[in-house]
Motif scaffolding. Structure first.
Motif, mmCIF file in Angstrom:
data_model
loop_
_atom_site.group_PDB
_atom_site.id
_atom_site.type_symbol
_atom_site.label_atom_id
_atom_site.label_comp_id
_atom_site.label_asym_id
_atom_site.label_seq_id
_atom_site.Cartn_x
_atom_site.Cartn_y
_atom_site.Cartn_z
ATOM 1 N N LEU A 140 0.857 -1.190 0.000
ATOM 2 C CA LEU A 140 0.000 0.000 0.000
ATOM 3 C C LEU A 140 0.890 1.236 0.000
ATOM 4 C CD1 LEU A 140 -2.353 -1.354 2.769
ATOM 5 C CD2 LEU A 140 -3.080 -0.945 0.418
ATOM 6 N N GLU A 141 0.463 2.248 -0.733
ATOM 7 C CA GLU A 141 1.269 3.455 -0.843
ATOM 8 C C GLU A 141 0.372 4.676 -0.731
ATOM 9 O OE1 GLU A 141 4.964 5.216 -3.512
ATOM 10 O OE2 GLU A 141 3.904 3.404 -4.128
ATOM 11 N N VAL A 142 0.801 5.616 0.097
ATOM 12 C CA VAL A 142 0.096 6.890 0.260
ATOM 13 C C VAL A 142 1.068 7.987 -0.146
ATOM 14 C CG1 VAL A 142 -1.121 8.418 1.837
ATOM 15 C CG2 VAL A 142 -1.245 5.929 2.174
ATOM 16 N N GLY A 143 0.760 8.691 -1.237
ATOM 17 C CA GLY A 143 1.681 9.679 -1.778
ATOM 18 C C GLY A 143 1.408 11.083 -1.271
ATOM 19 N N ILE A 144 2.328 11.984 -1.554
ATOM 20 C CA ILE A 144 2.212 13.375 -1.141
ATOM 21 C C ILE A 144 0.946 14.026 -1.686
ATOM 22 C CG2 ILE A 144 3.250 15.667 -1.486
ATOM 23 C CD1 ILE A 144 5.958 14.400 -1.028
ATOM 24 N N PRO A 145 0.590 13.853 -2.965
ATOM 25 C CA PRO A 145 -0.633 14.507 -3.453
ATOM 26 C C PRO A 145 -1.877 14.102 -2.672
ATOM 27 C CG PRO A 145 0.706 13.772 -5.296
ATOM 28 C CD PRO A 145 1.325 13.187 -4.064
ATOM 29 N N GLU A 146 -1.976 12.831 -2.312
ATOM 30 C CA GLU A 146 -3.134 12.380 -1.552
ATOM 31 C C GLU A 146 -3.196 13.072 -0.190
ATOM 32 O OE1 GLU A 146 -5.368 8.188 -0.330
ATOM 33 O OE2 GLU A 146 -3.447 8.173 -1.400
ATOM 34 N N LEU A 147 -2.040 13.288 0.429
ATOM 35 C CA LEU A 147 -2.008 13.955 1.730
ATOM 36 C C LEU A 147 -2.334 15.440 1.600
ATOM 37 C CD1 LEU A 147 1.178 12.232 3.182
ATOM 38 C CD2 LEU A 147 -1.182 11.805 3.831
ATOM 39 N N VAL A 148 -1.897 16.071 0.518
ATOM 40 C CA VAL A 148 -2.254 17.473 0.300
ATOM 41 C C VAL A 148 -3.755 17.590 0.063
ATOM 42 C CG1 VAL A 148 -1.919 19.488 -1.185
ATOM 43 C CG2 VAL A 148 0.030 18.047 -0.594
ATOM 44 N N ARG A 149 -4.299 16.666 -0.714
ATOM 45 C CA ARG A 149 -5.751 16.694 -0.973
ATOM 46 C C ARG A 149 -6.537 16.574 0.327
ATOM 47 N NH1 ARG A 149 -8.639 12.455 -5.023
ATOM 48 N NH2 ARG A 149 -8.353 14.110 -6.554
ATOM 49 N N ASN A 150 -6.060 15.746 1.250
ATOM 50 C CA ASN A 150 -6.762 15.536 2.511
ATOM 51 C C ASN A 150 -6.471 16.616 3.548
ATOM 52 O OD1 ASN A 150 -7.174 12.931 1.241
ATOM 53 N ND2 ASN A 150 -7.742 12.176 3.259
ATOM 54 N N GLY A 151 -5.589 17.543 3.220
ATOM 55 C CA GLY A 151 -5.251 18.587 4.171
ATOM 56 C C GLY A 151 -4.256 18.165 5.224
ATOM 57 N N ASP A 152 -3.559 17.037 5.016
ATOM 58 C CA ASP A 152 -2.572 16.568 5.981
ATOM 59 C C ASP A 152 -1.164 17.018 5.637
ATOM 60 O OD1 ASP A 152 -4.486 15.121 7.541
ATOM 61 O OD2 ASP A 152 -4.557 13.646 5.930
ATOM 62 N N LEU A 153 -0.957 17.531 4.445
ATOM 63 C CA LEU A 153 0.259 18.243 4.074
ATOM 64 C C LEU A 153 -0.164 19.537 3.392
ATOM 65 C CD1 LEU A 153 2.606 15.457 2.618
ATOM 66 C CD2 LEU A 153 2.700 16.502 4.881
ATOM 67 N N CYS A 154 0.694 20.534 3.434
ATOM 68 C CA CYS A 154 0.303 21.841 2.897
ATOM 69 C C CYS A 154 0.687 21.960 1.428
ATOM 70 C CB CYS A 154 0.950 22.954 3.716
ATOM 71 S SG CYS A 154 2.721 23.146 3.423
ATOM 72 N N PRO A 155 0.040 22.848 0.678
ATOM 73 C CA PRO A 155 0.486 23.134 -0.693
ATOM 74 C C PRO A 155 1.925 23.659 -0.666
ATOM 75 C CG PRO A 155 -1.681 24.094 -0.265
ATOM 76 C CD PRO A 155 -1.148 23.638 1.055
ATOM 77 N N HIS A 156 2.668 23.374 -1.721
ATOM 78 C CA HIS A 156 4.072 23.761 -1.747
ATOM 79 C C HIS A 156 4.572 23.765 -3.179
ATOM 80 C CE1 HIS A 156 3.768 19.371 -1.394
ATOM 81 N NE2 HIS A 156 4.826 19.351 -2.193
ATOM 82 N N GLN A 157 5.724 24.370 -3.377
ATOM 83 C CA GLN A 157 6.357 24.349 -4.689
ATOM 84 C C GLN A 157 7.865 24.394 -4.532
ATOM 85 O OE1 GLN A 157 6.484 23.201 -7.385
ATOM 86 N NE2 GLN A 157 5.683 24.548 -8.990
ATOM 87 N N ASP A 158 8.542 23.747 -5.491
ATOM 88 C CA ASP A 158 10.002 23.755 -5.547
ATOM 89 C C ASP A 158 10.470 24.867 -6.483
ATOM 90 O OD1 ASP A 158 10.972 21.023 -4.199
ATOM 91 O OD2 ASP A 158 9.108 20.654 -5.283
#
Length: 884
Positions: free
Chosen positions: A181-199
């Motif tokens: 099972l894999e939970v990626g960064i986009p899924e966490l941003v969508r759920n509000g568990d990681l913040c929007p960001h840019q490199d």
């Protein structure tokens, strides 16, 4: 134990599916930083209901487990009867480090440990941050797991070692099992568990001293190449070499180093000589197919004949000595190898370029101008460089290398907020003098004696003090300084990636500068993970992650001739190779997915998503980066739009992005079938006319009969050709069919499940750099990875495959030959290879399967590799990941 919170949807999904994945006794979960892996692991432990040993890489991470079980699952902290930190006294829940187990193994006490654990009954081993299990620790865990009578293994990681060698990955997967099972960064941003960001990437030019060294090196190489081209004796010796005069007698030796024969031919042509026909015939190429002269080919030739590991392409001893002496004198031999393009000293000089100090200062000024007192910036470097701190405030500051102290001092002197800066490393901690009293208050709140806080004046930095915490672990001081940072007493913190890159938690961090030379998948993700955590008191948080790179400027004058001639080049595409800042960035950006800087809503890995042009003016590129970083609201908006484009069931998927698709195979089959059909139809029409002429009725009838039979015989071929043309009529269709051939062949070989073959489906999507991403849906994560690896082998350059698909086709008056290596997994057995070839002929186009371990097969492999090394179009396949 009983969980006191509410499960996030992806956590609930993992828990609902865990039993299905535990059939093999392994549960392997990959979840980005911020996904709550510790809490998830504790719930898995609770549901399994076994005595458990949790292994962690550090004491700090180990202690997080104890804190979480007490705060999230129990009414009171667990007692010593239930929880232990010692393998010698295991309890219901035992929390230890990998080092503790490794100490048992090294002292030969692991057998007694196994005996004690087996006596306690069924057990669960939790491998936290499992990506660390690549060498010695892997050996210890593997030995323990193999000796336990009834064991289940739960592996948790945010950064599996995707960039490890095949052997290392195989060992890692044999212990942890395939990724379930894999939970990626986009899924966490969508759920509000990681913040929007840019490199963002900020570019700098080398310092004057570095430019002088680079210019001298370029001139030396140009002079060397000019000497080689004009050395008639050397050129005569190359022409007389047995490989060029009688290549058929040396096929085996040539096959061991086909690039040596090619590089010798390139050198001859560049010097105005005609390439020997026998060598061209063996390689199956013409003179115009040879690569253009370049630094790459010159390096391969010189390393092959004069390097410390010189191969079978021998020159006379006298010539070899002269050449080696010249290379040593010019400093072009490093570690016994000839290095013309990239060398480690030059890479280190560019990567540690002091011009990056001003890049960091520009970033700090820009971010402070946007956020003001709300700025929480961390700058990470690889080395501390304590000795670089000046002796006093009036002393001239002239650092020699990039590091924590040079960055801190440069920011203190030129940055926007020198009175709110600090340093946090494992051995050196510096805080503003004004924050010292607050640090003492925080220490007292945690029960630390005021006398334990020791401060030391810094004559070079009157507004700052160095602090120590005597009699208390260093982790306590890290927590105190982190609290100062979170509260704003420190707004800019400079530290090492080794201390702050994994496990450190400061959700207030909103600007991260990676002044580090790491490009590994694990460290890159860990460092970025510090910045993209959500902040409870700041729901609108948007983070910027800054990357630094030094690029060589365009050459001028005489040196420009060598740059143009040998294609020295700058970073011109998305995936530069070798030792350079550009190559480092390219490898780093493969490790994580993010939004684009343009209008595209595709979320994918790779530096191409930033739309950078490394050949343009550095100032303009930096201005664009600063403008994009200042508009944090736009970053949040583009994340929202891009996540919506992903769909409800989107997840991070591995993709393959080739720059080649075998359309010509299908069209060649189609055209051949159409020609036969047209010929038979034409013969039928002519026979019909002949039949109407006096005296030729019988001949005409016979002709019609033969033409009719030919037409009927051509129908199966025409039907197959029509089917191939329908399937492969576009680049997308061709790539989909290649993917299906790979998947079905793996299923038939028993390397993928029947369910994967039944449910798997391919899509081909346009990528941000203009390539097509091949996407596979409906299969397990392990099958997805295996298929993408196989596609990369089939559509990539020929190396040393056991089997090759070979196809001859006509292109005007020339015969075109194309080669496709079989994936190594399917080339292991003859029947698997034959099954792949049959599927390829049915779905992509007719080709002949060649076994390359016979004399004739070796010649085919040699020609395939020579074609792969030739000039012009070079096949490549990028392995990426995307939110789809």
């Amino acid at each position: 134990m009983q969980f006191r919170g509410v499960w996030r949807d992806y956590q609930a999904r993992v828990l609902a599916e865990m039993d299905d994945h535990l059939v093999n006794g392994r549960l392997h979960i990959v979840a980005a930083p911020g996904a709550g892996k510790t809490i998830l692991g504790l719930e898995i432990i609770r549901r399994l209901g076994r005595r458990t040993v949790v292994f962690a890489p550090t004491v700090a991470i180990r202690d997080q487990w104890a804190e979480r079980v007490g705060s999230m699952f129990l009414d009171a902290p667990p007692s010593a009867e239930d929880l232990s930190h010692h393998l010698t006294a295991p309890r219901a829940l035992t929390l230890v480090t990998y080092q503790a187990l490794d100490a048992f193994r090294r002292s030969d006490d692991i057998d007694s440990l196994v005996q004690d654990l087996n006596a306690a009954g069924p057990i669960t081993l939790v491998l936290d941050e499992a990506h660390h299990l690549r060498r010695e620790w892997w050996t210890s865990i593997k030995q323990l797991a193999a000796s336990l009578a009834d064991v289940r293994i739960v592996a948790l990681t945010a950064t599996p070692p995707y960039d490890a060698s095949f052997a290392e990955w195989t060992r890692y997967e044999s212990l942890c099992g395939p990724i379930d099972l894999e939970v990626g960064i986009p899924e966490l941003v969508r759920n509000g568990d990681l913040c929007p960001h840019q490199d963002h990437v900020i570019l700098s030019a080398p310092t004057t001293d570095a430019l002088t060294l680079l210019d001298e090196r370029r001139r030396a190489i140009w002079g060397l190449q000019r000497d080689l081209w004009s050395d008639e004796d050397l050129l005569d010796e190359i022409e007389r070499h047995p490989w060029l005069r009688r290549p058929e007698d040396h096929v085996e030796a040539i096959l061991e180093a086909p690039e040596m024969l090619s590089s010798a031919l390139v050198l001859l042509v560049a010097a105005g000589r005609r390439p020997p026909p026998a060598a061209l015939k063996l390689l199956g190429v013409s003179g115009r197919d040879l690569p253009n002269p370049s630094l790459l080919w010159l390096e391969r030739f010189l390393d092959g004949v004069a390097g410390g590991h010189a191969g079978p392409f021998r020159l006379t001893d006298g010539r070899l000595k002269v050449l080696r002496d010249q290379l040593h004198r010019l400093g072009l031999i490093e570690g016994g190898r000839v290095r013309l393009r990239e060398t480690r000293p030059i890479f280190q000089m560019m990567a540690s370029n002091l011009a990056k100090l001003e890049s960091v200062a520009e970033i700090a000024r820009a971010e402070h101008g946007t956020l003001g007192s709300g700025l929480r910036m961390v700058v990470l470097s690889d080395h501390i460089r304590s000795s670089e701190l000046p002796a006093d405030a009036q002393a001239e500051f002239r650092p020699s290398k990039l590091g924590v102290i040079p960055i801190f001092e440069h920011l203190r002197r030129t940055g926007p907020a020198p009175d709110v800066m600090g340093v946090l490393t494992g051995t050196l901690v510096i805080i503003p003098r004004a924050a010292l009293s607050r640090l003492c208050e925080l220490a007292a709140d945690q029960g630390i004696d005021r006398a334990a806080v020791r401060s030391f004046d810094l004559s070079a930095c009157p507004g700052h003090v160095r602090v120590e915490l005597s009699g208390v672990g260093g982790a306590r001081l890290v927590r105190l300084v982190t609290t100062l940072f979170t509260s704003g007493s420190i707004q800019i913190l400079v530290g090492t990636q080794s201390l702050l890159g994994e496990g450190w938690d400061a959700p207030a961090l909103n600007s991260l500068v990676l002044a580090s030379n790491t490009a590994s998948f694990m460290l890159s993700n860990q460092m970025r993970g510090r910045a993209i955590r959500v902040e409870a008191d700041n729901p609108a948080k948007v983070a910027n992650i800054w990357h630094l790179a030094t690029l060589e400027p365009p050459a001028k004058g005489v040196v420009a001739e060598v740059v143009d001639l040998v294609n020295w080049g700058h970073l011109r595409d998305e995936a530069p190779a070798g030792l350079s800042d550009g190559a480092l960035l390219s490898r780093r950006f493969r490790a994580f997915e993010g939004i684009s800087n343009g209008a595209s809503t595709l979320i994918e890995s790779g530096i191409g998503r930033l739309g950078l042009d490394f050949t343009q003016d550095l100032g303009l590129a930096n201005d664009r980066a600063f403008a994009a970083a200042a508009d944090r609201q736009d970053t949040a908006r583009r994340w929202s739009e891009s996540l919506g484009a992903g769909g409800g069931r989107a997840r991070v998927r591995e993709t393959a992005a080739p720059n080649y698709a075998p359309q010509r195979l299908a069209w060649s089959d189609t055209l051949r079938a159409l020609v036969w059909s047209a010929l038979s139809a034409g013969a039928f029409a002519i026979s019909d006319v002949v039949q109407d002429l006096d005296g030729t009725e019988a001949a005409g009838a016979l002709g019609m009969l033969v033409a009719s039979a030919a037409a009927l015989a051509s129908l199966p071929g025409l039907a197959k050709a029509a089917r191939l043309a329908w399937r492969n009529g576009s680049v997308e269709g061709s790539l989909e069919q290649v993917g299906m051939v790979v998947l079905l062949a793996l299923v038939r070989a028993g390397l993928a499940s029947e369910a994967d073959g039944r449910d798997g489906r391919f899509e081909v999507k346009a990528s941000l750099d203009g390539r097509r991403d091949i996407v596979l849906r409906g299969v397990s994560r392990s099958t997805e990875r295996q298929v993408m690896q196989a596609i990369a082998e089939v559509l990539g350059p020929v190396q040393n495959a056991r089997y090759i698909l070979m196809r001859h086709s006509r292109l005007g008056w020339r015969t075109r030959t194309d080669y496709h290596p079989l994936p190594s997994a399917l080339g292991a057995r003859k029947d698997w290879a034959e099954g792949f070839a049959a599927l390829w002929s049915a779905r992509v186009g007719s080709s002949r399967l060649v076994y390359t371990r016979t004399p004739e097969g070796r010649r085919v492999l040699l020609r395939a590799r020579a074609k792969s090394l030739a000039a012009g179009f070079q096949r490549s396949v990028d392995r990426r990941s995307a939110w789809l």
